[in-house]
Design a protein around this motif. Sequence first.
Motif, short mmCIF file in Angstrom:
data_model
loop_
_atom_site.label_atom_id
_atom_site.label_comp_id
_atom_site.label_asym_id
_atom_site.label_seq_id
_atom_site.Cartn_x
_atom_site.Cartn_y
_atom_site.Cartn_z
N LEU A 1 14.44 -53.83 -75.72
CA LEU A 1 13.60 -53.82 -76.91
C LEU A 1 12.69 -55.05 -76.98
CD1 LEU A 1 16.22 -52.61 -79.55
CD2 LEU A 1 14.34 -51.27 -78.55
N SER A 2 12.76 -55.92 -75.98
CA SER A 2 11.99 -57.17 -75.94
C SER A 2 12.31 -58.08 -77.12
CB SER A 2 10.49 -56.88 -75.89
OG SER A 2 10.17 -56.15 -74.73
N CYS A 3 13.57 -58.11 -77.52
CA CYS A 3 14.01 -59.00 -78.60
C CYS A 3 14.52 -60.31 -78.02
CB CYS A 3 15.17 -58.37 -79.38
SG CYS A 3 14.74 -56.89 -80.28
N MET A 4 14.14 -61.38 -78.64
CA MET A 4 14.70 -62.68 -78.30
C MET A 4 15.97 -62.85 -79.12
SD MET A 4 14.13 -65.04 -76.32
CE MET A 4 14.21 -66.74 -75.96
N VAL A 5 17.01 -63.38 -78.52
CA VAL A 5 18.27 -63.59 -79.24
C VAL A 5 18.56 -65.09 -79.28
CG1 VAL A 5 20.74 -63.09 -79.32
CG2 VAL A 5 19.14 -61.34 -78.49
N PHE A 6 18.84 -65.59 -80.48
CA PHE A 6 19.17 -67.00 -80.66
C PHE A 6 20.57 -67.12 -81.23
CE2 PHE A 6 14.56 -66.79 -81.04
CZ PHE A 6 14.19 -67.73 -80.10
N GLU A 7 21.37 -67.94 -80.59
CA GLU A 7 22.72 -68.20 -81.09
C GLU A 7 22.64 -69.25 -82.18
OE1 GLU A 7 25.85 -68.52 -78.15
OE2 GLU A 7 24.43 -67.80 -76.65
N LYS A 8 23.53 -69.11 -83.16
CA LYS A 8 23.63 -70.12 -84.22
C LYS A 8 24.64 -71.16 -83.79
CE LYS A 8 22.54 -66.92 -87.95
NZ LYS A 8 23.02 -66.28 -89.17
N PRO A 9 24.47 -72.42 -84.05
CA PRO A 9 23.28 -73.01 -84.65
C PRO A 9 22.12 -73.00 -83.65
CG PRO A 9 24.79 -74.74 -84.00
CD PRO A 9 25.47 -73.42 -83.72
N PHE A 10 20.92 -73.07 -84.19
CA PHE A 10 19.73 -72.96 -83.36
C PHE A 10 19.52 -74.22 -82.53
CE2 PHE A 10 19.02 -70.59 -87.30
CZ PHE A 10 19.20 -69.34 -86.76
N THR A 11 18.90 -74.01 -81.42
CA THR A 11 18.67 -75.11 -80.50
C THR A 11 17.17 -75.22 -80.22
OG1 THR A 11 18.82 -73.68 -78.57
CG2 THR A 11 20.88 -74.66 -79.36
N LYS A 12 16.86 -76.07 -79.29
CA LYS A 12 15.47 -76.26 -78.86
C LYS A 12 14.89 -74.96 -78.31
CE LYS A 12 12.66 -79.39 -76.02
NZ LYS A 12 11.72 -78.38 -75.69
N LYS A 13 15.74 -74.02 -77.92
CA LYS A 13 15.29 -72.73 -77.39
C LYS A 13 14.35 -72.03 -78.38
CE LYS A 13 17.25 -68.33 -75.82
NZ LYS A 13 18.49 -67.56 -75.64
N LEU A 14 14.65 -72.13 -79.68
CA LEU A 14 13.80 -71.52 -80.70
C LEU A 14 12.41 -72.16 -80.69
CD1 LEU A 14 13.36 -69.69 -83.22
CD2 LEU A 14 14.24 -71.58 -84.57
N ASP B 1 6.60 -71.99 -79.13
CA ASP B 1 5.49 -72.55 -78.37
C ASP B 1 4.83 -71.49 -77.48
OD1 ASP B 1 5.83 -75.12 -79.42
OD2 ASP B 1 7.00 -75.83 -77.70
N ILE B 2 5.66 -70.68 -76.85
CA ILE B 2 5.15 -69.64 -75.93
C ILE B 2 4.43 -68.55 -76.69
CG2 ILE B 2 5.85 -67.79 -74.34
CD1 ILE B 2 8.16 -69.73 -73.46
N ILE B 3 5.07 -67.99 -77.71
CA ILE B 3 4.45 -66.84 -78.39
C ILE B 3 3.23 -67.24 -79.21
CG2 ILE B 3 6.59 -65.51 -78.34
CD1 ILE B 3 6.78 -66.00 -81.39
N GLU B 4 3.20 -68.46 -79.72
CA GLU B 4 2.03 -68.89 -80.48
C GLU B 4 0.79 -68.93 -79.61
OE1 GLU B 4 3.43 -72.52 -82.24
OE2 GLU B 4 4.57 -71.45 -83.77
N LYS B 5 0.95 -69.20 -78.33
CA LYS B 5 -0.18 -69.17 -77.40
C LYS B 5 -0.63 -67.74 -77.12
CE LYS B 5 1.16 -73.46 -75.19
NZ LYS B 5 1.89 -74.06 -74.08
N GLU B 6 0.30 -66.78 -77.25
CA GLU B 6 0.00 -65.37 -76.98
C GLU B 6 -0.61 -64.65 -78.19
OE1 GLU B 6 3.77 -63.68 -75.90
OE2 GLU B 6 3.82 -64.69 -73.96
#
Length: 136
Positions: free
Chosen positions: A104-117, A122-127
């Motif tokens: 489904l092209s979903c990004m998954v973030f584990e809690k607590p959030f990390t720098k990954k978010l 940064d990536i999607i804002e450029k897109e």
Amino acid sequence: MRPRAFIFDPDNAYRYRIWEVLDIRGYEVFTSPVSGLCVKNLHPHDTCKKKHGCADIIFSDLKIPGDFALKAVEDQLNRGCKCTYFALLNGDLSAEDWEMAKQLSCMVFEKPFTKKLLDWLDIIEKEMDTKRKLEV
């Protein structure tokens, strides 16, 4: 146009943390403790009639009572949702769920959030198309 995000998470602290990150980055942000994906609330055979998306990103907790976010995202997409990015919050997924999130092209973030978010933003804002239109 400012990027727009919806955040659905029953945990006030996590909703606030994501809102704070997005607010600092200049987003227009709407939050709710319950899943409020728009076409989910329509008749089961209805599709989204909007010409443009409602948000650039939808963040949804995986464990919202009465809802399973992966199924909700799949239903949204099948019913014509025009949101480009879906981020699922929690990471407590089975191998099958991880595969479904990937399909489904979903990004998954584990809690607590990390720098990954932050890196993902940064990536999607450029897109993002800065000339796109959004509806509510």
